[in-house]
Design a protein around this motif. Sequence first.
Motif, PDB file in Angstrom:
ATOM      1  N   GLY A  12      44.219 -37.302  45.267  1.00 41.69           N
ATOM      2  CA  GLY A  12      45.524 -36.990  44.521  1.00 41.69           C
ATOM      3  C   GLY A  12      46.455 -38.266  44.438  1.00 41.69           C
ATOM      4  N   ASN A  40      40.887 -34.495  49.751  1.00 37.06           N
ATOM      5  CA  ASN A  40      41.627 -34.170  48.363  1.00 37.06           C
ATOM      6  C   ASN A  40      42.980 -34.661  48.289  1.00 37.06           C
ATOM      7  N   THR A  41      43.671 -34.735  49.155  1.00 35.85           N
ATOM      8  CA  THR A  41      45.285 -35.403  48.973  1.00 35.85           C
ATOM      9  C   THR A  41      44.902 -36.772  48.723  1.00 35.85           C
ATOM     10  N   LYS A  83      49.326 -41.049  41.588  1.00 37.00           N
ATOM     11  CA  LYS A  83      50.742 -41.228  42.184  1.00 37.00           C
ATOM     12  C   LYS A  83      50.780 -42.722  42.247  1.00 37.00           C
TER      13      LYS A  83
END
Lengths: 276, 276
Positions: free
Chosen positions: A79, A75-76, A83
């Motif tokens: 994410g 999940n990181t 970014k």
Amino acid sequence: MKICKKIVIVGLGLIGGSLGIVLKQKRIAQEIVGVSRKDSTLREARRRKSVDWCTKDLKKAVGNADIIVLAAPVNTIIGFAEKLANSAPKKCIITDVGSTKEKIVRAFESRCLNFVGAHPLAGSEKRGVHFAQGNLFQDSVCILTPTKNTSRGSLLKIKRLWQAAGARTLALAPEKHDAVLSLVSHLPHIIAFSLVDILPTGWKKFVPSSFRDVTRIAASDAQLWQEIFLTNRKSLAGNIDKFIRALQQFKAMIQKQDSPRLYQSLKRISVKRNRL
Amino acid sequence: MKICKKIVIVGLGLIGGSLGIVLKQKRIAQEIVGVSRKDSTLREARRRKSVDWCTKDLKKAVGNADIIVLAAPVNTIIGFAEKLANSAPKKCIITDVGSTKEKIVRAFESRCLNFVGAHPLAGSEKRGVHFAQGNLFQDSVCILTPTKNTSRGSLLKIKRLWQAAGARTLALAPEKHDAVLSLVSHLPHIIAFSLVDILPTGWKKFVPSSFRDVTRIAASDAQLWQEIFLTNRKSLAGNIDKFIRALQQFKAMIQKQDSPRLYQSLKRISVKRNRL
């Protein structure tokens, strides 16, 4: 042998830290930069010289990067797609080490980032840069998951990166990767967790080495594996069912005392296991 | 330290062979004698000096024996009850290393033999006197299964035998032993066999170390394990069901995407595993 000027590794855990060490040893880039949110990890990465320099500042780190390796839980990694859509240099190749691939690849490709999915089949139940070592990927397999959007040149560079780290590379479509891994990796973890779960308290003293071996991976990180299980849930649920059917077949043979068939099955399987 | 004059080990496989080596090292008896039906095993046992002397002739071997250790698969051990009822010296203590205990203990006690059931939790998927080694039992656990018919003196001697071999001894009733072992040992084996069974052919190249660890014991001997499963079938079937329920709970959490509960379960279990 250099493949580019600057590689940024985002996440300096067991995988990211080990990758930094081996890529520095192999002088694969002029500069290997690390990113971590944690002060303690940055300190330890500096002490161990896992990377040339490291910082908390993602934007600063990725400036002029040729390759960004996202070494974080699933999940990181997902994410980071948003970014990096703003901060990554245009021609930069983004790659990752995530344990499931379909959702990750989709997140990056939908933002038109130059992405090559990768999954090194290495690591252990241990976690953190403290356990990082340059030979972690030696003789392991790294699965790359190119799609029709993957540039040939980017794929080749990521292939050479993992080969420099000591791994053999294989290519699979992201969905095929998730189907295979749900059986060879995610299911064994669910099994190990389930087996430890039903061990009555106080039976520790009776636990033999067979139980320890089967359940070693139940000491794995809960957050990491929760994300893996949930991002691959359909395939994993199917394999849990398949595995339960295999268990029930054994149970039936045992209850019927079908000794010849039981023997034949065990024999066939032990030969199969010996060939792995 | 001597505990008696003559010990006879019947069956010179991994367990029997290793026991011979360590009991000779510890000079626990004046004479350690081995019995095997196989010429190749007798040759190898002589070459490795696993015992002082060895023979195919059970009757000749057990003459004047103080202790007879039956180191064979479960059904073979049970078969010795009748043979030894005629040939074993009256005061001789008979013991074994069988992986299930209820049926074995009943077979010997019903013939009024001076029997002490034992099960060393040692060994591996390897088999045969070639793999025998004196430190196999070092720091392992050996479960003794006395009943109301077991003589105190005999139990003490078998306890001292296993302690001399390097094991820590624990006592359990035979039925309790089988209930415990069906969960901590027999179930992990069924799991490993089932998992290897469902691996598609051609997927060998994707198999990571987690799969290898979980399935190492699926390379175990088919005949040996068939007998273990069948002589402990009721308890094993119950534990297969219990394990399937644990798997299904995980499957439900994954399908419902119950992330907090999944995380809490994995966290609780990983802590439990780390304490083993």
